[in-house]
Scaffold this active site. Sequence first.
Site, short mmCIF file in Angstrom:
data_model
loop_
_atom_site.label_atom_id
_atom_site.label_comp_id
_atom_site.label_asym_id
_atom_site.label_seq_id
_atom_site.Cartn_x
_atom_site.Cartn_y
_atom_site.Cartn_z
N HIS A 156 0.85 -1.21 0.00
CA HIS A 156 0.00 0.00 0.00
C HIS A 156 0.88 1.25 0.00
CE1 HIS A 156 -3.07 -2.62 2.36
NE2 HIS A 156 -3.57 -2.45 1.14
N ARG A 166 -2.16 -6.41 -8.19
CA ARG A 166 -1.01 -7.25 -7.84
C ARG A 166 -0.80 -8.33 -8.89
NH1 ARG A 166 -3.25 -8.41 -1.96
NH2 ARG A 166 -5.03 -8.57 -3.34
#
Length: 161
Positions: A17, A90
Amino acid sequence: MAVAIYPGSFDPVTLGHQDIIERCSKIMDKVIVGVLRNNSKSPLFSVEERVTMLSGVIGHLPNVEIQSFDGLLVDFVRQCRGDVIVRGLRAITDFEYELQLSQTNRVIAPEVDTMFLTTNLKYSYLSSSIVKEIAMYHGDISAFLHPDIARRVREKMDGID
Ligand code: PNS
């Protein structure tokens, strides 16, 4: 001025993050990190704790703000006068869910667009849920989280034991 909204649960904020927030802050004029309050996932940390933890690790970025939000993401985007939602991708496994989220948001708020930043390869496997599971079994989480966040997670888990 281009304002990005980076929403999520951040339960807890991971190095993945942080990487997205830092990179996004270089591209956009302003980034508002939106921390979801009412989360069906029953978060480990309260929204206040999650906001405090985020402030500790990204508070040094001058064009980044952290806010909590309730309800629909698109309403939060409108309220912040955001231009775009930013999400990290991702792996291909994220794509289906992210596509569904962004398309749905576009139907209910056609002016709200979503942009994706591919996660740094170093963090492509990383998720808050996996980190919590490792911590629950007293595994080493130091490679995934800022040291202060890792300490908070360990303390929280010790309190639950
Ligand atoms: O970090 P997460 O849990 O993957 O983030 C998911 C989040 C917060 C982006 C998503 O759950 C969300 O936008 N929730 C707000 C409610 C909403 O707008 N739902 C409709 C979207 S299709």
